[in-house]
Design an enzyme around this catalytic site. Structure first.
Site, PDB file in Angstrom:
ATOM      1  CG  HIS A   1     117.248  15.045  61.890  1.00 46.62           C
ATOM      2  ND1 HIS A   1     117.689  14.998  63.192  1.00 46.62           N
ATOM      3  CD2 HIS A   1     117.538  13.821  61.356  1.00 46.62           C
ATOM      4  CE1 HIS A   1     118.217  13.802  63.440  1.00 46.62           C
ATOM      5  NE2 HIS A   1     118.143  13.074  62.338  1.00 46.62           N
TER       6      HIS A   1
ATOM      7  N   GLY B   1     107.296  19.836  60.145  1.00 41.86           N
ATOM      8  CA  GLY B   1     107.211  19.912  58.695  1.00 41.86           C
ATOM      9  C   GLY B   1     108.448  20.460  58.012  1.00 41.86           C
TER      10      GLY B   1
ATOM     11  N   PRO C   1     113.089   9.239  64.817  1.00 42.11           N
ATOM     12  CG  PRO C   1     112.805   8.153  62.794  1.00 42.11           C
ATOM     13  CD  PRO C   1     113.002   9.517  63.372  1.00 42.11           C
TER      14      PRO C   1
ATOM     15  CB  THR D   1     128.736   0.743  48.730  1.00 37.02           C
ATOM     16  OG1 THR D   1     127.375   0.496  49.169  1.00 37.02           O
ATOM     17  CG2 THR D   1     129.236  -0.454  47.965  1.00 37.02           C
TER      18      THR D   1
END
EC number: 1.11.1.7
Length: 329
Positions: A67, A73, A167, A252
């Site tokens: 994030h 950046g 996203p 898992t």
């Protein structure tokens, strides 16, 4: 725990080194060799102490790094606390769910470094986060890799800059590719980094529509494994508190491995943005390849993480070394 042999490590170094970038020319593996030679061990020790207290620190740190890098950046701008005059990145709706244990990993590592006179205020919060991310991946059984250092901390952090740059759980491959391309990352990088969802948890609110109100024809997303959909409905029934946590990887959840891709083959991707990697013909071959070859996946993940760590790097002219990771100097 995954391990690479010497030949593989050399190969990765060669692959990564063929992509020079003027914005990342300052990065090097020995950036602190004279100013803080024990930086990696100090950070690693702090990370391990935190993980002993709570495993949540592992996925929380990995998510925090992603994030941070995808918004202006890799400059630790996501660490900045809001003030009455500025709403910072961390308080944007897309970042509200970032677990506090990820932030605390960086804070504790910073304290450990500052307790060493030769390291005090020498190492950027951005580099601390980058090192800690590698260390939590290793702690969960993932590949170890060399980390490039030399980032400076950003001077700006605004909630508005987050909008549209991360996203979403319902994104398709086109949207995912567009976001990653903007950060000089390929589709293969996108698929490799998406596999970070092999660790940690999500909240019921993020999957409610997919398992209860998908569309006018199907109440449940038909790409979901039917048995898995029932499990999710039990864990996240209608009218449940949307903050209830569920594992990202139902098999898992505390191990960094390629089970993520095997889950996708079985229709067990928690988010739409996970499952589309298998249902979309453009990305399916990579999913299938990595589901059967953990070494190839680990190699791709290391390359993708190194490239991600080069996104939007700040230097001494547009950044500094913060005395407090949560506040500007």
């Amino acid at each position: 725990m995954a391990r690479f042999d010497i030949v593989l490590l050399i190969g990765l170094c060669l692959i990564i080194s063929v992509f020079p970038d003027t914005t990342t020319a300052q990065l090097s593996r020995g950036f602190y060799s004279k100013t803080c030679p024990n930086v990696e061990q100090i950070v690693r020790n702090a990370v391990q102490k935190k993980i002993k207290k709570t495993f949540v620190a592992v996925p929380a740190t990995l998510r925090l790094f992603f994030h941070d890098c995808f918004v202006n950046g890799c400059d630790a701008s996501v660490m900045i606390q809001s003030t009455p005059k500025n709403k910072a990145e961390k308080d944007h709706p897309d970042n509200i769910s970032l677990a506090g244990d990820g932030f605390d990993v960086v804070i504790q590592a910073k304290k450990a470094l500052d307790s060493n006179p030769s390291c005090r205020n020498k190492v950027s919060c951005a580099d601390i986060l980058t090192l800690a991310t590698r260390d939590v991946v290793v702690a969960a059984g993932g590949p170890s890799y060399e980390v490039e250092l030399g980032r400076f901390d950003g001077l700006v952090s605004t909630a508005s800059s987050v909008e549209g740059n991360l996203p979403g759980p319902s994104d398709n491959v086109d949207k995912l590719n567009a976001l990653f391309t903007k950060n000089k990352l390929t589709q293969e990088d996108m698929i490799a980094l998406s596999a970070a969802h092999t660790l940690g948890f999500a909240h019921c609110g993020k999957v409610f529509k997919r398992i209860h109100k998908f569309n006018g024809i199907n109440s449940v997303d038909p790409t979901l494994n039917k048995a898995y959909a029932i499990e999710l409905q039990k864990a996240c029934p209608k009218n449940v508190d949307p903050r209830i946590a569920i594992n990202m990887d139902p098999v898992t959840p505390k191990t960094f491995d390629n089970t993520y891709f095997k889950n996708l083959q079985q229709g067990k991707g928690l988010f739409t943005s996970d499952q589309v990697l298998f249902t979309d013909g453009r990305s399916r071959p990579t999913v299938n390849a990595w589901a059967s070859n953990s070494t190839a996946f680990n190699r791709a993940f290391v390359i993708a993480m190194t490239k991600l760590g080069r996104v939007g790097v700040k230097n001494s002219s547009n950044g500094n070394i913060r005395r407090d990771c949560g506040a500007f100097n």
